[in-house]
Design a protein around this motif. Sequence first.
Motif, PDB file in Angstrom:
ATOM      1  N   LEU A 215       0.849  -1.182   0.000  1.00 39.19           N
ATOM      2  CA  LEU A 215       0.000   0.000   0.000  1.00 39.19           C
ATOM      3  C   LEU A 215       0.888   1.236   0.000  1.00 39.19           C
ATOM      4  CD1 LEU A 215      -2.911  -0.769   2.493  1.00 39.19           C
ATOM      5  CD2 LEU A 215      -2.674  -1.380   0.090  1.00 39.19           C
ATOM      6  N   TRP A 216       0.392   2.280  -0.665  1.00 36.00           N
ATOM      7  CA  TRP A 216       1.133   3.534  -0.772  1.00 36.00           C
ATOM      8  C   TRP A 216       0.416   4.663  -0.065  1.00 36.00           C
ATOM      9  CZ3 TRP A 216       3.375   4.737  -6.315  1.00 36.00           C
ATOM     10  CH2 TRP A 216       4.360   3.790  -6.640  1.00 36.00           C
ATOM     11  N   ALA A 217       1.190   5.614   0.428  1.00 33.05           N
ATOM     12  CA  ALA A 217       0.656   6.924   0.779  1.00 33.05           C
ATOM     13  C   ALA A 217       0.526   7.704  -0.520  1.00 33.05           C
ATOM     14  CB  ALA A 217       1.596   7.639   1.736  1.00 33.05           C
TER      15      ALA A 217
ATOM     16  N   TRP B  67      -4.733  13.391   1.921  1.00 32.62           N
ATOM     17  CA  TRP B  67      -3.963  12.251   1.450  1.00 32.62           C
ATOM     18  C   TRP B  67      -4.840  11.001   1.507  1.00 32.62           C
ATOM     19  CZ3 TRP B  67       1.865  11.992   3.080  1.00 32.62           C
ATOM     20  CH2 TRP B  67       2.480  13.224   2.820  1.00 32.62           C
ATOM     21  N   ALA B  68      -4.406   9.975   0.795  1.00 30.78           N
ATOM     22  CA  ALA B  68      -5.100   8.692   0.821  1.00 30.78           C
ATOM     23  C   ALA B  68      -4.083   7.574   0.980  1.00 30.78           C
ATOM     24  CB  ALA B  68      -5.916   8.491  -0.454  1.00 30.78           C
ATOM     25  N   ILE B  69      -4.578   6.386   1.291  1.00 32.19           N
ATOM     26  CA  ILE B  69      -3.740   5.190   1.386  1.00 32.19           C
ATOM     27  C   ILE B  69      -4.352   4.164   0.448  1.00 32.19           C
ATOM     28  CG2 ILE B  69      -2.880   3.364   2.894  1.00 32.19           C
ATOM     29  CD1 ILE B  69      -3.178   5.392   5.228  1.00 32.19           C
ATOM     30  N   LEU B  70      -3.622   3.836  -0.614  1.00 37.23           N
ATOM     31  CA  LEU B  70      -4.190   3.019  -1.686  1.00 37.23           C
ATOM     32  C   LEU B  70      -3.172   2.001  -2.194  1.00 37.23           C
ATOM     33  CD1 LEU B  70      -5.923   5.892  -3.685  1.00 37.23           C
ATOM     34  CD2 LEU B  70      -7.085   4.125  -2.348  1.00 37.23           C
ATOM     35  N   PRO B  71      -3.650   0.936  -2.849  1.00 39.77           N
ATOM     36  CA  PRO B  71      -2.724  -0.019  -3.460  1.00 39.77           C
ATOM     37  C   PRO B  71      -1.898   0.652  -4.559  1.00 39.77           C
ATOM     38  CG  PRO B  71      -4.946  -0.920  -3.336  1.00 39.77           C
ATOM     39  CD  PRO B  71      -5.055   0.522  -3.015  1.00 39.77           C
ATOM     40  N   ALA B  72      -0.667   0.211  -4.698  1.00 41.00           N
ATOM     41  CA  ALA B  72       0.225   0.808  -5.696  1.00 41.00           C
ATOM     42  C   ALA B  72      -0.360   0.742  -7.100  1.00 41.00           C
ATOM     43  CB  ALA B  72       1.581   0.103  -5.658  1.00 41.00           C
TER      44      ALA B  72
END
Length: 311
Positions: free
Chosen positions: A165-167, A237-242
């Motif tokens: 997961l990415w920021a 900001w979000a936290i999402l799969p690359a």
Amino acid sequence: MEMKQLIAMVTVAEVESVTRAAQLLHLVQPAVTRQIKTLEDELGVVLFERTRHGMVLTPAGEVFLSHARRALQELERARSELTPAPGEVMGLVSVGVLESLLDVMVPTLIDSVAEKFPGVELHLLSGVSRDLQQWLDDGIVDVALLYNVADTTSMRVKPLLNELLWAVAPPKAGLLPTEPSTWQQVLREPLILPIVGHGLRTLIDKARADIPLEPKIIVETNSMSVQKQMVLAGRGWAILPAAGVARDVQQGKLSGAPLSEPSVSRSVVIGLPRAARVPRAVEAVATELLQVSRRLVVTGEWPSATLLDSQ
């Protein structure tokens, strides 16, 4: 019960209008109305409520719709499989795809299947992992890309890969794929997160549980596209799969970095029904999903992903 009645019912349900359904089916409106009424009489239930806003499915209609769609799909598949050229793979294959994988996976998959199996017709449906698994159980999709699931009594899985997961932030934040971002940094920013109960939200909440910072959540949504749009607008900001943001980061629309301290990953798998016989076309598309994912990881188009040993 006739096939034309099922087609009429499904079409009316999709467009919520007898008039529009008649146009699409190249029939006169009374003919469609008659087919629906005959079907209702045979079943002994009312399938639609006739409102001034259109045709609305009743609870019985909702139940019957899923069976009607499945029946039509199976008939179409049988027709395709009964008349193939020697050695040619033919048929209809419905593929369920996670919303977060649409950009990275679907264009390549479509091109690859069209090149190798021109006799295969793809139907693509997107959704969250829970819905896709249910559609697989119900026969609405033949194969699905899911995450963090294992074999069940009705489904067998083929592991694909693990991805981080990415920021995800606006470009001015300057996040880089080569420089991990810590949770301490991310939790100080206003956040747009998945709703509670969403699979990604569960991963996020588990990862931050031991960090003594409460997140500043400004919006919760079940839509990844909404999360990205709000980040694009500079709301947070979000936290999402690359895979879901790789193209946006590459194009400079967003900035992104793998999360660290701790890192968070999800496993992506292919789900197939535990059927006595899986059509050749479905097996072919499932194999192609494996091959396409391998190519995307090797070329770097699927960043922060690691292929699993089963491949």
